[in-house]
Scaffold this active site. Structure first.
Site, mmCIF file in Angstrom:
data_model
loop_
_atom_site.group_PDB
_atom_site.id
_atom_site.type_symbol
_atom_site.label_atom_id
_atom_site.label_comp_id
_atom_site.label_asym_id
_atom_site.label_seq_id
_atom_site.Cartn_x
_atom_site.Cartn_y
_atom_site.Cartn_z
ATOM 1 N N HIS A 142 62.301 105.185 3.446
ATOM 2 C CA HIS A 142 61.324 106.266 3.638
ATOM 3 C C HIS A 142 61.689 107.462 2.750
ATOM 4 O O HIS A 142 61.990 108.555 3.230
ATOM 5 C CB HIS A 142 61.304 106.692 5.118
ATOM 6 C CG HIS A 142 60.056 107.415 5.524
ATOM 7 N ND1 HIS A 142 58.846 106.792 5.698
ATOM 8 C CD2 HIS A 142 59.832 108.732 5.787
ATOM 9 C CE1 HIS A 142 57.940 107.684 6.056
ATOM 10 N NE2 HIS A 142 58.515 108.854 6.111
ATOM 11 N N ARG A 153 53.397 99.661 -1.212
ATOM 12 C CA ARG A 153 52.476 98.514 -1.296
ATOM 13 C C ARG A 153 52.018 98.314 -2.741
ATOM 14 O O ARG A 153 51.922 97.180 -3.217
ATOM 15 C CB ARG A 153 51.278 98.702 -0.358
ATOM 16 C CG ARG A 153 51.608 98.461 1.115
ATOM 17 C CD ARG A 153 50.351 98.398 1.975
ATOM 18 N NE ARG A 153 49.652 99.660 2.047
ATOM 19 C CZ ARG A 153 49.911 100.611 2.940
ATOM 20 N NH1 ARG A 153 50.867 100.442 3.845
ATOM 21 N NH2 ARG A 153 49.194 101.731 2.956
#
Length: 213
Positions: A142, A153
């Site tokens: 993160h 993604r």
């Protein structure tokens, strides 16, 4: 992964609006709806993705060139810096997900280096697994204030495509999946560091079918 029905009509909060770039605020006007903000982000992502898909389809870009922290940071900057002041910047505060901020740089580099090593040394990792593993590893870290899911993604898409050099038909991930299951499997990865279940869950389609929908 769909949003709640009323999401688009919701107005951006004052705190969110303050984090927008002046250029984005001028484009979006006042008041700023989340639907318009989302559309702007999607437009920018489509432009960046199209450019990189063209690069990968026309030139033999090595996978190792994508699995580096500098590339991921630049990808985040290109997606978000036109809209958000935090675009491309590493997270500096503790959050309820992700690792401690002081560990981000090292863990991000190590995760990507490990996957690059596995690919370069033909350890048996498949192209389909490689992209998803990169996505899951970086979601675990993160590294950014926001946009971690979207940028990782896209990274997965690019890595998957680059890893298929010389293969036919070319495949792409289909991210239109059940959001709850997707989040649960990302949580399982946090516990196991094994992306197998997530790889099996995210379907793939031929690029020809995917781009003509």
């Amino acid at each position: 992964m769909a949003f709640e029905p009323d999401y688009g009509e919701t107005l951006v909060s004052d705190e969110e609006a303050e984090a927008l770039t002046p250029a984005a605020r001028e484009i979006l006007g006042d008041p700023i709806r989340k639907a318009d903000l989302y559309d702007l982000e999607q437009q920018i992502q489509a432009e960046v993705a199209d450019e990189w898909w063209g690069n990968l389809l026309n030139w033999n870009v090595p996978v190792r060139d994508l699995l580096v922290d500098h590339f991921v940071r630049d990808l985040h900057r290109r997606l978000y810096a036109p809209v958000w002041e935090w675009g491309g910047r590493q997270r500096s505060l503790e959050t309820n997900i992700g690792i401690a901020p002081e560990l981000i740089a090292v863990e991000m580099r190590n995760a990507l280096d490990n996957l690059s090593y596995q690919w370069d040394h033909q350890t048996g990792i498949k192209a389909r697994t490689l992209g998803i593993a990169a996505h899951a590893a970086l979601v675990h870290v993160h590294p950014f204030v926001d946009g971690n899911g979207r940028v990782t993604r896209l990274l997965a898409d690019l890595v998957f495509l680059a890893a298929q050099t010389g293969l036919e038909p070319l495949l792409a991930y289909d991210w239109e999946v059940d959001r709850r299951t997707y989040i649960r499997l990302l949580g399982e990865y946090d516990e196991t560091r094994d992306a197998t279940s997530l790889v099996h869950f995210i379907p793939v389609v031929s690029i020809e079918d995917w781009t003509t929908e």
